[in-house]
Design an enzyme around this catalytic site. Structure first.
Site, mmCIF file in Angstrom:
data_model
loop_
_atom_site.group_PDB
_atom_site.id
_atom_site.type_symbol
_atom_site.label_atom_id
_atom_site.label_comp_id
_atom_site.label_asym_id
_atom_site.label_seq_id
_atom_site.Cartn_x
_atom_site.Cartn_y
_atom_site.Cartn_z
ATOM 1 N N CYS A 111 0.805 -1.221 0.000
ATOM 2 C CA CYS A 111 0.000 0.000 0.000
ATOM 3 C C CYS A 111 0.843 1.278 0.000
ATOM 4 O O CYS A 111 0.345 2.344 -0.339
ATOM 5 C CB CYS A 111 -0.940 0.009 1.201
ATOM 6 S SG CYS A 111 -2.161 -1.332 1.179
ATOM 7 N N HIS A 249 -3.299 7.417 2.840
ATOM 8 C CA HIS A 249 -3.684 6.126 2.275
ATOM 9 C C HIS A 249 -5.067 5.763 2.785
ATOM 10 O O HIS A 249 -5.365 5.899 3.976
ATOM 11 C CB HIS A 249 -2.653 5.076 2.691
ATOM 12 C CG HIS A 249 -3.073 3.667 2.430
ATOM 13 N ND1 HIS A 249 -3.572 3.255 1.213
ATOM 14 C CD2 HIS A 249 -3.071 2.575 3.228
ATOM 15 C CE1 HIS A 249 -3.855 1.966 1.277
ATOM 16 N NE2 HIS A 249 -3.565 1.534 2.484
ATOM 17 N N ASN A 279 -10.078 -0.060 -0.151
ATOM 18 C CA ASN A 279 -8.622 0.045 -0.151
ATOM 19 C C ASN A 279 -8.079 -0.453 -1.489
ATOM 20 O O ASN A 279 -8.066 -1.652 -1.749
ATOM 21 C CB ASN A 279 -8.055 -0.775 1.005
ATOM 22 C CG ASN A 279 -6.541 -0.684 1.102
ATOM 23 O OD1 ASN A 279 -5.872 -0.096 0.251
ATOM 24 N ND2 ASN A 279 -5.985 -1.278 2.149
#
Length: 360
Positions: A111, A249, A279
């Site tokens: 990520c 994020h 996500n």
């Protein structure tokens, strides 16, 4: 002094949308359960490979920069879900764009991948090695999910975002960054049976299990992102009060809210779009950046802070001084091929396969 200015930006979201109510048709869950714990209401499911998502985002970014792909010196693709390990997915992007002179490679920091790629691109331009670099974050993580496992199946979505970096003399682009990794606890967020450690011929039937220890991940994510953010602010000699917009994020709304509170940033200075996309791993930051520009939340000269945390456990942050231009120089008509199926129809074979692998 050379700087890596962000001159173009673009995103790509697959058309097939999977809602929380859709998930409740085959998982023991509900919209309220998912949304209250994650902030997610829906996510996108790709009907194409990761590189195709990346190409569409890249074409929009190049158009926004008014740049022909043939002038690119480099393409860096951040992804944990490439089309193939050999060759790189970045080479497929190069081929599709006709960027024949560009050096290309994939980078996997999960990520945090886009921030790693952005930092590398920034350094290459500052060092004088390259003049123009395309940095992309793209993921198709839903291809690997175990759709019988509620805790992870509800979290992820597919998508891509990209930016163009160009050498310039104005002090713009990434003005401070910090990358790191907390590998001591790398097993708390991992796909343990993948890569060369995967047991060949062991009747795994294509099933990838994700080890996801939510409480420990939350604690380390808040610390990792918070510490990284503090470091880049100190590097640049600014404080949280100088930040015009936080682009975190998009992993979990609670992580985002805790980070914003820690930095004493009001809600109107925090970009949140996790509710619509879930996500998307390495793609969350560039997608959020694109949408912040579309919504008029980034002004000329704005100071942007972005931070991320991912499997590994990688972490990072970057401080970005935006330039004067906040609108694209041109528009691209690039789009994915039509999708004739709903998200549930796309996932039906995978859902059935996961059930069979578990003996269901």
């Amino acid at each position: 002094m050379r700087y890596a200015n962000i001159t173009g930006w673009g995103k790509c979201l697959p058309p097939a949308m999977l809602s929380n109510d859709d998930l409740s048709t085959f998982l023991d869950t509900s919209n309220d359960w998912i949304h209250s714990r994650t902030g997610i209401r829906e996510r996108r499911i790709a009907h194409v490979n990761t590189s195709e998502l990346a190409v569409v985002a890249a074409r929009h970014a190049l158009a926004a920069a008014g740049l022909d792909a043939g002038r690119l010196d480099g393409i860096i693709l951040a992804t944990a879900s490439p089309d193939s390990l050999v060759p790189s997915a970045a080479s497929a992007v190069q081929q599709a764009l006709g960027a024949g002179r560009a050096a290309v490679f994939d980078i996997n920091a999960a990520c945090t991948g886009f921030l790693y790629a952005l930092s590398v691109g920034n350094a290459l331009i500052k060092a004088g090695s390259m003049q123009r670099i395309l940095v992309i974050g793209a993921e198709r993580l839903t291809h690997y999910l175990d759709w019988t496992q509620r805790d992870t199946a509800v979290l992820f979505g597919d998508g891509a975002g990209a930016v163009v970096l160009e050498a310039g003399e104005e002090p713009q682009g990434v003005i401070a960054d910090k990358l790191g990794c907390d590998a001591e606890a790398r097993e708390i967020l991992a796909v343990p049976d993948s890569g060369t450690c995967r047991r060949r011929f062991a009747h795994v039937d294509g099933l990838f299990e994700v080890n996801f220890e939510g409480k420990e991940i939350f604690k380390r994510a808040v610390k990792g992102m918070g510490d990284a953010a503090a470091m880049v602010l100190e590097q640049a000699g600014v404080t949280g009060q100088d930040i015009d917009l936080l682009l975190p994020h998009q992993a979990n709304i609670r992580i985002i809210e805790t980070l914003a509170k820690k930095m004493e940033l009001p809600e109107d200075k925090v970009m949140v779009n996790i509710g619509r996309y879930g996500n998307t791993s390495a793609a969350t930051v560039p997608i959020a950046l694109c949408e912040a520009l579309e919504q008029g939340r980034i002004k000329p000269g704005a100071l942007l802070l972005t931070a991320a945390f991912g499997a590994g456990l990688t972490w990072g942050a970057a401080l970005i001084r935006w330039g004067e231009r906040i609108t694209p120089l041109a528009q691209s008509d690039a789009a994915l091929p039509p999708c004739e199926q709903t998200a549930l129809e796309l996932l039906a074979p995978a859902i059935e396969g996961c059930r069979r692998a578990h003996g269901g």
